[in-house]
Write a protein that holds these residues in place. Structure first.
Motif, PDB file in Angstrom:
ATOM      1  N   ALA A   1      35.549 -35.372  43.470  1.00 49.66           N
ATOM      2  CA  ALA A   1      35.812 -35.733  42.068  1.00 49.66           C
ATOM      3  C   ALA A   1      35.188 -34.724  41.117  1.00 49.66           C
ATOM      4  O   ALA A   1      35.789 -34.337  40.101  1.00 49.66           O
ATOM      5  CB  ALA A   1      35.266 -37.137  41.799  1.00 49.66           C
ATOM      6  N   ARG A   2      33.959 -34.266  41.453  1.00 48.16           N
ATOM      7  CA  ARG A   2      33.294 -33.295  40.584  1.00 48.16           C
ATOM      8  C   ARG A   2      34.038 -31.963  40.578  1.00 48.16           C
ATOM      9  O   ARG A   2      34.227 -31.328  39.537  1.00 48.16           O
ATOM     10  CB  ARG A   2      31.856 -33.105  41.071  1.00 48.16           C
ATOM     11  N   MET A   3      34.469 -31.531  41.771  1.00 45.09           N
ATOM     12  CA  MET A   3      35.205 -30.271  41.837  1.00 45.09           C
ATOM     13  C   MET A   3      36.560 -30.379  41.147  1.00 45.09           C
ATOM     14  O   MET A   3      37.017 -29.436  40.490  1.00 45.09           O
ATOM     15  CB  MET A   3      35.400 -29.872  43.302  1.00 45.09           C
ATOM     16  N   ARG A   4      37.194 -31.551  41.247  1.00 44.20           N
ATOM     17  CA  ARG A   4      38.476 -31.742  40.577  1.00 44.20           C
ATOM     18  C   ARG A   4      38.298 -31.669  39.058  1.00 44.20           C
ATOM     19  O   ARG A   4      39.112 -31.089  38.330  1.00 44.20           O
ATOM     20  CB  ARG A   4      39.078 -33.082  40.966  1.00 44.20           C
ATOM     21  N   SER A   5      37.163 -32.256  38.583  1.00 48.63           N
ATOM     22  CA  SER A   5      36.886 -32.207  37.143  1.00 48.63           C
ATOM     23  C   SER A   5      36.632 -30.773  36.682  1.00 48.63           C
ATOM     24  O   SER A   5      37.137 -30.343  35.640  1.00 48.63           O
ATOM     25  CB  SER A   5      35.671 -33.090  36.829  1.00 48.63           C
ATOM     26  N   ALA A   6      35.836 -30.031  37.499  1.00 43.52           N
ATOM     27  CA  ALA A   6      35.566 -28.641  37.137  1.00 43.52           C
ATOM     28  C   ALA A   6      36.834 -27.803  37.171  1.00 43.52           C
ATOM     29  O   ALA A   6      37.045 -26.928  36.331  1.00 43.52           O
ATOM     30  CB  ALA A   6      34.514 -28.063  38.084  1.00 43.52           C
ATOM     31  N   LEU A   7      37.693 -28.091  38.152  1.00 39.91           N
ATOM     32  CA  LEU A   7      38.948 -27.342  38.236  1.00 39.91           C
ATOM     33  C   LEU A   7      39.849 -27.631  37.042  1.00 39.91           C
ATOM     34  O   LEU A   7      40.472 -26.725  36.474  1.00 39.91           O
ATOM     35  CB  LEU A   7      39.659 -27.710  39.548  1.00 39.91           C
ATOM     36  N   GLU A   8      39.911 -28.892  36.649  1.00 39.10           N
ATOM     37  CA  GLU A   8      40.741 -29.243  35.494  1.00 39.10           C
ATOM     38  C   GLU A   8      40.221 -28.560  34.230  1.00 39.10           C
ATOM     39  O   GLU A   8      40.998 -28.072  33.397  1.00 39.10           O
ATOM     40  CB  GLU A   8      40.760 -30.755  35.318  1.00 39.10           C
ATOM     41  N   GLU A   9      38.884 -28.546  34.100  1.00 36.85           N
ATOM     42  CA  GLU A   9      38.318 -27.897  32.914  1.00 36.85           C
ATOM     43  C   GLU A   9      38.594 -26.402  32.931  1.00 36.85           C
ATOM     44  O   GLU A   9      38.922 -25.795  31.896  1.00 36.85           O
ATOM     45  CB  GLU A   9      36.811 -28.148  32.847  1.00 36.85           C
ATOM     46  N   ALA A  10      38.476 -25.781  34.144  1.00 39.51           N
ATOM     47  CA  ALA A  10      38.758 -24.353  34.234  1.00 39.51           C
ATOM     48  C   ALA A  10      40.221 -24.061  33.910  1.00 39.51           C
ATOM     49  O   ALA A  10      40.538 -23.079  33.225  1.00 39.51           O
ATOM     50  CB  ALA A  10      38.415 -23.853  35.644  1.00 39.51           C
ATOM     51  N   ARG A  11      41.098 -24.926  34.395  1.00 40.00           N
ATOM     52  CA  ARG A  11      42.510 -24.738  34.074  1.00 40.00           C
ATOM     53  C   ARG A  11      42.762 -24.881  32.579  1.00 40.00           C
ATOM     54  O   ARG A  11      43.552 -24.133  31.980  1.00 40.00           O
ATOM     55  CB  ARG A  11      43.346 -25.756  34.846  1.00 40.00           C
ATOM     56  N   TYR A  12      42.098 -25.842  31.984  1.00 38.38           N
ATOM     57  CA  TYR A  12      42.270 -26.046  30.549  1.00 38.38           C
ATOM     58  C   TYR A  12      41.794 -24.829  29.760  1.00 38.38           C
ATOM     59  O   TYR A  12      42.474 -24.360  28.838  1.00 38.38           O
ATOM     60  CB  TYR A  12      41.496 -27.295  30.124  1.00 38.38           C
ATOM     61  N   ARG A  13      40.610 -24.303  30.172  1.00 43.35           N
ATOM     62  CA  ARG A  13      40.091 -23.115  29.475  1.00 43.35           C
ATOM     63  C   ARG A  13      41.016 -21.919  29.693  1.00 43.35           C
ATOM     64  O   ARG A  13      41.215 -21.101  28.800  1.00 43.35           O
ATOM     65  CB  ARG A  13      38.680 -22.783  29.973  1.00 43.35           C
ATOM     66  N   ALA A  14      41.541 -21.805  30.931  1.00 46.03           N
ATOM     67  CA  ALA A  14      42.449 -20.690  31.202  1.00 46.03           C
ATOM     68  C   ALA A  14      43.707 -20.789  30.353  1.00 46.03           C
ATOM     69  O   ALA A  14      44.212 -19.792  29.830  1.00 46.03           O
ATOM     70  CB  ALA A  14      42.806 -20.662  32.682  1.00 46.03           C
ATOM     71  N   LEU A  15      44.216 -22.023  30.200  1.00 47.76           N
ATOM     72  CA  LEU A  15      45.417 -22.205  29.374  1.00 47.76           C
ATOM     73  C   LEU A  15      45.133 -21.862  27.913  1.00 47.76           C
ATOM     74  O   LEU A  15      45.954 -21.260  27.215  1.00 47.76           O
ATOM     75  CB  LEU A  15      45.919 -23.644  29.497  1.00 47.76           C
ATOM     76  N   GLN A  16      43.945 -22.278  27.469  1.00 45.75           N
ATOM     77  CA  GLN A  16      43.604 -21.963  26.082  1.00 45.75           C
ATOM     78  C   GLN A  16      43.502 -20.464  25.862  1.00 45.75           C
ATOM     79  O   GLN A  16      43.938 -19.929  24.843  1.00 45.75           O
ATOM     80  CB  GLN A  16      42.258 -22.617  25.721  1.00 45.75           C
ATOM     81  N   SER A  17      42.896 -19.781  26.886  1.00 52.32           N
ATOM     82  CA  SER A  17      42.666 -18.348  26.716  1.00 52.32           C
ATOM     83  C   SER A  17      43.946 -17.524  26.854  1.00 52.32           C
ATOM     84  O   SER A  17      43.961 -16.343  26.525  1.00 52.32           O
ATOM     85  CB  SER A  17      41.647 -17.861  27.752  1.00 52.32           C
ATOM     86  N   GLN A  18      45.006 -18.153  27.368  1.00 52.83           N
ATOM     87  CA  GLN A  18      46.245 -17.414  27.569  1.00 52.83           C
ATOM     88  C   GLN A  18      47.241 -17.561  26.404  1.00 52.83           C
ATOM     89  O   GLN A  18      48.404 -17.180  26.525  1.00 52.83           O
ATOM     90  CB  GLN A  18      46.919 -17.884  28.874  1.00 52.83           C
ATOM     91  N   VAL A  19      46.808 -18.156  25.316  1.00 49.30           N
ATOM     92  CA  VAL A  19      47.700 -18.325  24.168  1.00 49.30           C
ATOM     93  C   VAL A  19      47.992 -16.952  23.554  1.00 49.30           C
ATOM     94  O   VAL A  19      47.100 -16.260  23.056  1.00 49.30           O
ATOM     95  CB  VAL A  19      47.067 -19.253  23.119  1.00 49.30           C
TER      96      VAL A  19
END
Length: 577
Positions: free
Chosen positions: A361-379
């Protein structure tokens, strides 16, 4: 319903085991009574014959060893050569020294050496054994046995069963002496011994208390060896001494071995009447043991069945609770037996499953956050790259070289962090170092060269594979936290060296080191700083990615050494094929 079925199963199992045991005991008892007569007779005959043969073999071994030892002691050439001349040669002292080293010295009564003329040439007697050193001066029954043997034939060695003047039985070994390679007889040796060794042989033999043993000589003499007396045995011995061929007396059975090379045979008598009485007593005891065993088994079975049923019902309740979603439930380990070990194994499995679920669960949360940050940074990333490149070009046109270089370095950093092949797991160390150089250039301009950068990079490790974006966060952590409050000279060291089959990458700063404990907790996952989630998540993320790719032996470590804070990243020495 399940608990009731469990109870019925154990009850049926107990009743079945009890019934089988009673059946087996009953069958064994019936067979014993049914075939006891034939089996009893066959068993007693077989054991008696084996016991007689075993005793005969041990007696022959005893006298054979005695014979060989006497050869060693008295086959002395000079001594044998002077037996039949007039020299008064004495050999008592050297012989005594050798005799004391033998295992049968304590049974020795006397040794006499005669020449062919029956003249005594050497003698050794136990103290107070006999006042007459010469055997021929006694003229008793044992002396007559000796004369009979010497005049009867040419047997090399013979054991005589004798009785002294006090009526005590003893053994007499008579051995002819030869010289010139055994071709010329020069005399004979007489060795008197107690029968203590033979009595010990009988005690050690596989005889029952209803079997009695004696030795018989070829001259009709007999010698009783068993520790207890039996009137039937004494009667049979008297009959056979008188020349009778009787083999049984009052129901007993008689066994006798063939005469050995020493002229002895072993006789064994089994008193069957006494043996049957003992057998009947044994049957009574056997019945009592069976009864007590059945009662104990029944009692033990009832108690064990109740305990097992109670513990099994507890296991069923816990299993049902876990199945309904109560994952915090655990099996109670009451005793460390088979069921206890099973419960402990289930508990360990549930604990590991719960820890694994939390980690996932912790790794899934970290992965989701990393994906979110990556999406934000790719705008609109290309717009950002082009804008930075345009600013850099304008700055150079205006002779602002530093601004232009900063824009290009920033553009490279952004391109590296969000380029399209970011999904690849590993990059080479040289690529990570290039990104760190761009970052340090920007930091150097911002901090106006306050940080002194030292590098120690071995060329052999530049192609080592490592997770993307693993090195720059470590350098950023050292500058932002390690050197933030440092006064005076600020130094940062980047080191990458080979360490056996591994590569050790270390970021070292001379800061105060107050953050080392927090960094250690962040790496282990014990702490996430709310006010600096980017750095704490980044360090933990690097450690977990390395462990996932290469194993638990690799990853980050933090320590304080000699006033320096050192964060080390251990990697396997792997290169891109």
């Amino acid at each position: 319903m399940k608990t009731k079925r469990s109870h019925s199963y154990f009850t049926r199992l107990l009743v079945l085991c009890l019934a089988v045991m009673l059946l087996l005991f009953g069958l064994q008892t019936w067979l014993f009574f049914r075939y006891s007569s034939e089996q009893f007779q066959s068993y007693t005959d077989d054991t008696a014959q084996k016991a007689a043969v075993s005793i005969q073999r041990d007696v022959d071994t005893y006298f054979s060893n005695l014979d060989k030892r006497l050869d060693i002691i008295y086959q002395y050439p000079e001594f044998l050569g002077n037996l039949n001349n007039d020299s008064n040669l004495r050999y008592e002292r050297p012989a005594l020294n050798l005799l004391t080293q033998t295992t049968w010295f304590q049974e020795l009564k006397g040794i006499y050496v005669y020449n062919n003329d029956h003249y005594l040439k050497s003698v050794y007697q136990r103290a107070k054994y006999d006042s007459l050193p010469d055997l021929y001066a006694k003229d008793d029954e044992s002396t007559e046995q000796l004369r009979t043997y010497l005049g009867a034939g040419k047997d090399r060695v013979r054991v005589l069963l004798c009785v002294d003047k006090e009526g005590k039985a003893f053994l007499r070994l008579v051995k002819r002496l030869y010289q010139r390679m055994g071709t010329v007889e020069c005399g004979y040796l007489v060795c008197d011994l107690t029968n203590a060794a033979l009595e010990q042989i009988v005690l050690s033999a596989p005889c029952t208390q209803d079997q009695y043993v004696w030795l018989s000589g070829t001259d009709g003499t007999q010698q009783y060896l068993s520790p207890t007396r039996n009137d039937n045995v004494l009667s049979l011995m008297s009959l056979r001494a008188a020349g009778s061929d009787a083999t049984t007396v009052k129901g007993g059975r008689f066994f006798q071995t063939d005469a050995s090379s020493f002229g002895l045979s072993t006789s064994l008598f089994t008193d069957e009447a006494q043996l049957r009485t003992s057998t009947q007593q044994l049957l009574v005891v056997l019945g009592q043991i069976v009864g007590v065993t059945v009662l104990l088994f029944l009692l033990f079975g009832i108690i064990s069945s109740r305990q097992v049923n109670r513990r099994m019902r507890g296991l069923l309740r816990t299993t049902q609770a876990i199945g309904e979603g109560h994952t915090q439930e655990r099996f109670a380990v009451q005793r460390y037996d088979e069921i206890g070990i099973l419960c402990e194994g289930f508990n360990d499995m549930l604990d590991r499953l719960e820890v694994s679920t939390l980690k996932e669960a912790r790794m899934r949360s970290a992965l989701e956050e990393a994906r979110y940050r990556a999406l934000q940074s790719q705008v609109n990333p290309h717009f950002l790259y082009n804008t930075l490149d345009n600013i850099g070009a304008i700055a150079e046109m205006q002779n602002c070289i530093i601004v232009g270089d900063m824009c290009r370095s920033l553009s490279k950093l952004q391109r590296y962090s969000i380029q399209t092949d970011m999904d690849s797991k590993s990059v080479m160390l040289r690529e990570e170092l290039q990104q760190v150089d761009d970052y340090l250039f920007i930091i150097g301009v911002r901090m106006q060269g306050e940080v002194l950068i030292e590098r120690h990079i071995e060329d052999d490790v530049l192609d080592t594979l490592m997770p993307r974006l693993s090195l720059q966060p470590l350098v950023e952590n050292a500058i932002r936290h390690g050197l933030r409050n440092k006064r005076g000279e600020k130094r940062l060291s980047i080191e990458a060296v080979a360490d056996g089959d591994d590569v050790m990458i270390a970021i070292t700063d001379n800061g105060d080191g107050d953050e080392v404990v927090e960094i250690q907790k962040i790496i282990s996952g014990e702490l996430v700083k709310d006010n600096d989630q980017h750095t704490s998540i980044g360090l933990r993320n690097i450690h977990e990615r390395v462990c996932m790719l290469f194993g638990a032996d690799y990853g980050l470590t933090a320590e304080r050494i000699d006033g320096l804070t050192r964060i080390a990243l251990r990697l396997p020495r792997k290169e891109e094929s």
